[in-house]
Design a protein around this motif. Structure first.
Motif, PDB file in Angstrom:
ATOM      1  N   GLU A 131     -41.979  -8.550 -27.693  1.00 46.29           N
ATOM      2  CA  GLU A 131     -42.500  -8.095 -26.405  1.00 46.29           C
ATOM      3  C   GLU A 131     -43.746  -8.904 -26.066  1.00 46.29           C
ATOM      4  O   GLU A 131     -44.413  -9.449 -26.963  1.00 46.29           O
ATOM      5  CB  GLU A 131     -42.870  -6.615 -26.481  1.00 46.29           C
ATOM      6  N   PRO A 132     -44.107  -8.985 -24.782  1.00 45.06           N
ATOM      7  CA  PRO A 132     -45.382  -9.636 -24.431  1.00 45.06           C
ATOM      8  C   PRO A 132     -46.540  -9.004 -25.190  1.00 45.06           C
ATOM      9  O   PRO A 132     -46.643  -7.780 -25.305  1.00 45.06           O
ATOM     10  CB  PRO A 132     -45.493  -9.381 -22.924  1.00 45.06           C
ATOM     11  N   GLY A 133     -47.400  -9.846 -25.746  1.00 51.11           N
ATOM     12  CA  GLY A 133     -48.534  -9.349 -26.515  1.00 51.11           C
ATOM     13  C   GLY A 133     -48.270  -9.279 -28.004  1.00 51.11           C
ATOM     14  O   GLY A 133     -49.221  -9.216 -28.803  1.00 51.11           O
ATOM     15  N   GLU A 134     -46.998  -9.280 -28.421  1.00 51.37           N
ATOM     16  CA  GLU A 134     -46.667  -9.342 -29.846  1.00 51.37           C
ATOM     17  C   GLU A 134     -46.710 -10.795 -30.302  1.00 51.37           C
ATOM     18  O   GLU A 134     -46.788 -11.709 -29.477  1.00 51.37           O
ATOM     19  CB  GLU A 134     -45.305  -8.699 -30.104  1.00 51.37           C
ATOM     20  N   ALA A 135     -46.666 -11.002 -31.619  1.00 51.30           N
ATOM     21  CA  ALA A 135     -46.957 -12.346 -32.120  1.00 51.30           C
ATOM     22  C   ALA A 135     -45.943 -12.866 -33.119  1.00 51.30           C
ATOM     23  O   ALA A 135     -45.262 -12.105 -33.804  1.00 51.30           O
ATOM     24  CB  ALA A 135     -48.341 -12.358 -32.758  1.00 51.30           C
ATOM     25  N   ILE A 145     -49.267 -16.607 -30.417  1.00 53.22           N
ATOM     26  CA  ILE A 145     -49.131 -17.393 -31.640  1.00 53.22           C
ATOM     27  C   ILE A 145     -50.354 -17.141 -32.508  1.00 53.22           C
ATOM     28  O   ILE A 145     -51.494 -17.277 -32.053  1.00 53.22           O
ATOM     29  CB  ILE A 145     -49.016 -18.899 -31.333  1.00 53.22           C
ATOM     30  N   VAL A 146     -50.119 -16.747 -33.741  1.00 53.08           N
ATOM     31  CA  VAL A 146     -51.198 -16.587 -34.722  1.00 53.08           C
ATOM     32  C   VAL A 146     -51.013 -17.682 -35.771  1.00 53.08           C
ATOM     33  O   VAL A 146     -49.960 -17.757 -36.415  1.00 53.08           O
ATOM     34  CB  VAL A 146     -51.167 -15.202 -35.383  1.00 53.08           C
ATOM     35  N   PRO A 147     -51.996 -18.552 -35.946  1.00 52.66           N
ATOM     36  CA  PRO A 147     -51.831 -19.684 -36.872  1.00 52.66           C
ATOM     37  C   PRO A 147     -51.890 -19.284 -38.338  1.00 52.66           C
ATOM     38  O   PRO A 147     -52.673 -18.424 -38.739  1.00 52.66           O
ATOM     39  CB  PRO A 147     -52.992 -20.607 -36.519  1.00 52.66           C
ATOM     40  N   ILE A 148     -51.018 -19.908 -39.120  1.00 52.10           N
ATOM     41  CA  ILE A 148     -51.096 -19.849 -40.578  1.00 52.10           C
ATOM     42  C   ILE A 148     -51.801 -21.133 -40.991  1.00 52.10           C
ATOM     43  O   ILE A 148     -51.219 -22.219 -40.948  1.00 52.10           O
ATOM     44  CB  ILE A 148     -49.691 -19.796 -41.224  1.00 52.10           C
ATOM     45  N   ALA A 196     -52.901 -14.869 -42.392  1.00 55.88           N
ATOM     46  CA  ALA A 196     -52.541 -14.890 -40.974  1.00 55.88           C
ATOM     47  C   ALA A 196     -52.060 -13.514 -40.516  1.00 55.88           C
ATOM     48  O   ALA A 196     -52.398 -13.056 -39.416  1.00 55.88           O
ATOM     49  CB  ALA A 196     -51.461 -15.937 -40.726  1.00 55.88           C
ATOM     50  N   TYR A 197     -51.284 -12.870 -41.362  1.00 57.70           N
ATOM     51  CA  TYR A 197     -50.769 -11.534 -41.030  1.00 57.70           C
ATOM     52  C   TYR A 197     -51.927 -10.539 -40.875  1.00 57.70           C
ATOM     53  O   TYR A 197     -51.974  -9.750 -39.930  1.00 57.70           O
ATOM     54  CB  TYR A 197     -49.819 -11.081 -42.135  1.00 57.70           C
ATOM     55  N   LYS A 201     -55.292  -6.181 -33.844  1.00 57.64           N
ATOM     56  CA  LYS A 201     -54.372  -5.149 -33.352  1.00 57.64           C
ATOM     57  C   LYS A 201     -53.170  -5.769 -32.627  1.00 57.64           C
ATOM     58  O   LYS A 201     -52.705  -5.281 -31.592  1.00 57.64           O
ATOM     59  CB  LYS A 201     -55.104  -4.162 -32.434  1.00 57.64           C
ATOM     60  N   VAL A 202     -52.688  -6.886 -33.196  1.00 60.53           N
ATOM     61  CA  VAL A 202     -51.508  -7.582 -32.663  1.00 60.53           C
ATOM     62  C   VAL A 202     -50.347  -7.373 -33.622  1.00 60.53           C
ATOM     63  O   VAL A 202     -50.475  -7.627 -34.828  1.00 60.53           O
ATOM     64  CB  VAL A 202     -51.782  -9.093 -32.492  1.00 60.53           C
ATOM     65  N   LYS A 203     -49.244  -6.911 -33.107  1.00 64.64           N
ATOM     66  CA  LYS A 203     -48.067  -6.671 -33.941  1.00 64.64           C
ATOM     67  C   LYS A 203     -47.349  -7.986 -34.218  1.00 64.64           C
ATOM     68  O   LYS A 203     -47.031  -8.744 -33.298  1.00 64.64           O
ATOM     69  CB  LYS A 203     -47.111  -5.701 -33.246  1.00 64.64           C
ATOM     70  N   VAL A 204     -47.061  -8.257 -35.479  1.00 62.97           N
ATOM     71  CA  VAL A 204     -46.361  -9.478 -35.877  1.00 62.97           C
ATOM     72  C   VAL A 204     -44.865  -9.206 -35.932  1.00 62.97           C
ATOM     73  O   VAL A 204     -44.410  -8.315 -36.649  1.00 62.97           O
ATOM     74  CB  VAL A 204     -46.858  -9.985 -37.250  1.00 62.97           C
TER      75      VAL A 204
END
Length: 473
Positions: A138-142, A165-168, A186-187, A194-197
């Motif tokens: 969904e929008p806002g999830e990563a 995008i959350v960088p590793i 990264a997780y 508060k971003v759902k991966v």
């Protein structure tokens, strides 16, 4: 008036998340303004920022000459033009999907048998990756992505989908390989925000590293997604460019998934013929998935980016010729290996090292010792020198979200061998002139000594302030 005009369009098209302001794309623009040509513009910019495979196009051209009926849409003396020109099932031509599935298996040493019914055809890998984002998040999830990663992902994954995008963060101390610790970090960073991966996306072989995932890294990755119950997207569009005898393992291999207890419903593979066959203009990509929900939704969404019937027919004929595909894969790998060695050895003679690679159309080049200061600002200054003074469009590591300044992606398969030689000579000449008082012969024959010069006097020389600059280095 400007506010009024802005109200007449959506926020989507006025946002700046496309990523076009990256140095990666800016370098292309500069090249297009002044492209190198051996006879018409020998002082122009040489494009070394485009991951395109032109080394084996002659093999495709020879096949077309030997099989003229395929290109003219003839079969058994009957024209197929009308059939190709009219509407086709958006799921794709069955003959092409079978030929593509077989070719994908052939690339992977037939360790995987791909089911054509689980393929979703897309207009290139760009469309495939975006479609998977729409299907899985969904929008806002990563999604987590290991750095350095392809700059186009900022556009492909985020722009229209709203996915984050959350960088590793991966580092040079272990050749930028993924580790259990970097995945968990990264997780946790995402959770802190508060971003759902929803998953992890990797390129294997890697763009820009030109390396394949080690067995240790692959196991860590699969164990991680299995434990977290999240998705894994493996972009394998460079799988056909692996030029070492061994080292590439596809996540589509059942034995690999079974070892890490990963459900196939959480693993999705992206494929393309742009790199493996050198036909990016044909816009052929595919999603391979065992997830029925994703398969159904992605198939419906594929109607927004179909592969033309003419393209499918032509390629189904070509890929069904097993004698041709076997020879193509063997010869293409041989040519890539030879060209990569030329670039690496040429740079080594200039005192510049590359990450050891076994795949891809590029090298990950370490120029950190040429920076006047270990910063991304210094990397940008060097990049501008290379672009505007040396006439080479190489891509700086910062545009790939690299965590360390001084790395550059340099492509080698989108030009002739003669043009590559010109590129290397330009680098040699640039470094030679920058080493004030040092003769060119030393630059060519004493790379270790060059490194010492670079650390002590090179940066003062090439970044020597002119009369309009007050900054001192």
């Amino acid at each position: 008036m400007s506010n009024h005009r802005q109200l007449m369009v959506s926020r989507k098209i006025t946002c700046n998340s496309h990523g076009e302001d990256s140095h990666y794309f800016f370098g292309w623009q500069e090249y297009e303004r002044n492209p190198y040509d051996e006879t018409r513009n020998p002082a122009g910019i040489i494009q070394m920022g485009l991951a395109e495979n032109q080394l084996s196009l002659d093999l495709l051209e020879t096949w077309l000459l030997e099989n003229p009926r395929a290109a003219s849409f003839m079969s058994s003396g009957t024209s197929l033009f009308r059939q190709m020109a009219l509407f086709q099932d958006y799921r794709g031509l069955p003959a092409f999907k079978k030929a593509l599935a077989d070719f994908m298996g052939e690339i992977r040493g037939n360790r995987v048998k791909f089911d054509p019914n689980r393929l979703v055809l897309t207009a290139g890998a760009t469309s495939a990756n975006e479609t998977l984002m729409f299907c899985l998040a969904e929008p806002g999830e990563a999604f987590l992505l290991p750095t350095p990663y392809y700059p186009g992902f900022d556009r492909d994954l985020k722009w229209r989908t709203g996915v984050e995008i959350v960088p590793i963060h991966c580092d040079s101390f272990n050749d930028f390989q993924i580790t259990e610790g970097s995945l968990q970090k990264a997780y946790d960073d995402a959770l802190d925000r508060k971003v759902k991966v929803k998953g992890v996306l990797v390129t294997n072989p890697s763009n820009p590293l030109g390396t394949t995932l080690s067995s240790k890294a692959l196991k860590a990755l699969l164990t991680f997604v299995s434990t977290k119950r999240i998705h894994l997207i493996c972009d394998e569009i460079y799988s056909g460019t692996v030029f070492s005898p061994s080292g590439f393992t596809s996540v589509a291999e059942d034995a690999v998934l079974a070892e890490c207890n990963v459900s196939r419903e959480f693993v999705h593979v992206v494929c393309s013929l742009s790199k493996d066959m050198g036909v990016p203009g044909f816009r052929v990509g595919a999603i391979y998935t065992h997830n029925e929900h994703v398969l159904s939704a992605a198939t419906k969404m594929s109607s927004f980016g179909l592969v033309s019937s003419q393209t499918q027919y032509l390629l189904s004929e070509m890929l069904s010729d097993k004698k041709f595909t076997l020879n193509y894969l063997r010869e293409n790998r041989k040519r890539l290996r030879q060209r990569q060695k030329k670039l690496v050895s040429g740079l080594q003679k200039c005192g510049i090292s590359c990450l050891k690679s076994n795949a891809g159309l590029f090298c990950w080049v370490n120029m950190s010792h040429l920076l006047d200061y270990p910063s991304f600002e210094a990397e940008t200054r060097l990049w501008k020198k290379l672009l505007h003074q040396v006439g080479l469009n190489v891509s700086p590591g910062s545009s790939f979200h690299c965590s360390e300044p001084g790395w550059f992606r340099v492509c080698f398969a989108n030009m002739s061998e003669k043009t590559l030689a010109v590129s290397l000579e330009r680098i040699r000449s640039f470094l030679s002139k920058s080493l004030r008082g040092q003769c060119p012969q030393k630059v060519l024959t004493e790379p270790k000594k060059l490194l010492l010069y670079c650390k002590s006097s090179f940066t003062w020389s090439i970044f020597q302030p002119d009369s309009t600059q007050s900054e001192r280095f």
